[in-house]
Write a protein that holds these residues in place. Structure first.
Motif, mmCIF file in Angstrom:
data_model
loop_
_atom_site.group_PDB
_atom_site.id
_atom_site.type_symbol
_atom_site.label_atom_id
_atom_site.label_comp_id
_atom_site.label_asym_id
_atom_site.label_seq_id
_atom_site.Cartn_x
_atom_site.Cartn_y
_atom_site.Cartn_z
ATOM 1 N N CYS A 1 18.961 -4.804 16.037
ATOM 2 C CA CYS A 1 18.486 -3.827 16.789
ATOM 3 C C CYS A 1 19.125 -2.297 16.499
ATOM 4 O O CYS A 1 18.467 -1.091 16.918
ATOM 5 N N THR B 1 27.290 -10.036 4.796
ATOM 6 C CA THR B 1 26.041 -9.973 4.679
ATOM 7 C C THR B 1 25.038 -9.780 3.310
ATOM 8 O O THR B 1 26.192 -7.962 3.056
ATOM 9 N N ALA C 1 25.693 -4.262 11.883
ATOM 10 C CA ALA C 1 26.039 -3.185 11.584
ATOM 11 C C ALA C 1 27.528 -2.130 13.121
ATOM 12 O O ALA C 1 26.496 -2.258 13.899
ATOM 13 N N PHE D 1 11.890 -3.026 11.639
ATOM 14 C CA PHE D 1 12.267 -2.514 10.322
ATOM 15 C C PHE D 1 13.374 -3.069 10.313
ATOM 16 O O PHE D 1 14.387 -2.090 9.636
ATOM 17 N N LEU E 1 25.478 -11.438 12.504
ATOM 18 C CA LEU E 1 24.233 -11.741 11.188
ATOM 19 C C LEU E 1 22.956 -12.825 11.637
ATOM 20 O O LEU E 1 22.794 -13.385 12.248
ATOM 21 N N HIS F 1 15.210 -4.329 5.422
ATOM 22 C CA HIS F 1 16.654 -4.181 4.797
ATOM 23 C C HIS F 1 17.070 -5.722 3.771
ATOM 24 O O HIS F 1 18.937 -5.627 3.729
#
Ligand SMILES: C[S@@+](CC[C@H](N)C(=O)[O-])C[C@H]1O[C@@H](n2cnc3c(N)ncnc32)[C@H](O)[C@@H]1O
Length: 225
Positions: A64, A16, A91, A132, A114, A136
């Motif tokens: 998350c 990504t 991640a 949040f 993703l 990103h």
């Protein structure tokens, strides 16, 4: 991209253009509360208040991270009634921490994936949440992630999104622009300039509204599928 970040990137994150946080995983739970001025706990309370959870709900948490909110929501769900929550993040190092902190018996799972191509079929979830994450990813991924949340939710259900938004106070404006300058993150600028709202407008969600503003630069949104 700095080589230290590229070197630490997990396989899923490499797929990504979103700003993934493998490299920050060991520090994230220390730094996150500072970066949102301690809003984390209150944020979780507001999300819970507006999600209208029932124990049988199947819930999706997009981006998350280390799963603090995922675990908190998991406490309201009951696996024996069919309920549970899945936290998805690109991640894998963040997910390793999320799993290590998740007590046995809590109906939480953490899955590498993703946001722009969620590994779930249509109409899988009763609720979706994302905190949040949207600052990103750039506009194109914001819209793709919203379409994916819409696709995987059942009709008539809702999503709650909390993120950086158009500032509502002078102090909030200073904080938001300071964050943008500190991280040099164009995706933050997009949110400050109202592009997350544009992404909501462009999404297939039937309607959306801003429910509450926090610290002058964060907003809790409700989106109806
Ligand atoms: C600031 S953290 C938020 C974590 C958590 N939701 C919270 O409130 O603390 C943003 C997360 O989005 C993840 N992320 C970035 N791009 C992504 C993508 N395309 N798909 C899934 N996760 C992504 C990052 O790895 C990171 O864990």
């Amino acid at each position: 991209m700095p080589s230290i970040i590229a070197h630490n990137m997990s396989d899923t994150a490499a797929g990504t253009t979103g700003r993934t946080l493998d490299y920050a995983a060991p520090l994230y739970d220390w730094l996150a509360p500072i970066m949102v001025f301690g809003f984390e706990q209150r944020c979780a309370r507001h999300v819970i208040e507006h999600l209208d959870l029932s124990p049988s709900h199947r819930v999706l948490d997009v981006g998350c991270g280390t799963g603090s909110l995922t675990r908190r929501l998991g406490q309201s769900l009951d696996a024996s009634a069919g309920g549970g929550i899945v936290g998805v993040d690109a991640a894998e190092r963040m997910l390793d921490i999320a799993r290590s902190k998740s007590p046995a018996g809590l109906p939480c799972r953490f899955v590498a994936g993703l946001a722009e191509s969620l590994p779930y079929s249509d109409c899988t979830f009763d609720r979706a949440v994302s905190t949040f994450f949207f600052h990103h990813v750039e506009f194109n991924l914001k819209t793709k992630a919203l379409s994916e949340m819409w696709r995987t939710l059942i009709p008539g259900s809702k999503a709650i999104v909390v993120d950086v938004d158009v500032p509502t106070t002078l102090l909030g404006s200073c904080s938001a622009w300071a964050g943008y300058r500190l991280f040099r993150q164009e995706e933050i600028r997009e949110n400050i300039e109202g592009r997350l709202r544009e992404a909501f407008d462009a999404s297939p969600f039937q309607s959306w509204r801003s429910v509450s503003h926090h610290s002058g630069y964060m907003t809790l949104f409700e989106l109806i599928r």
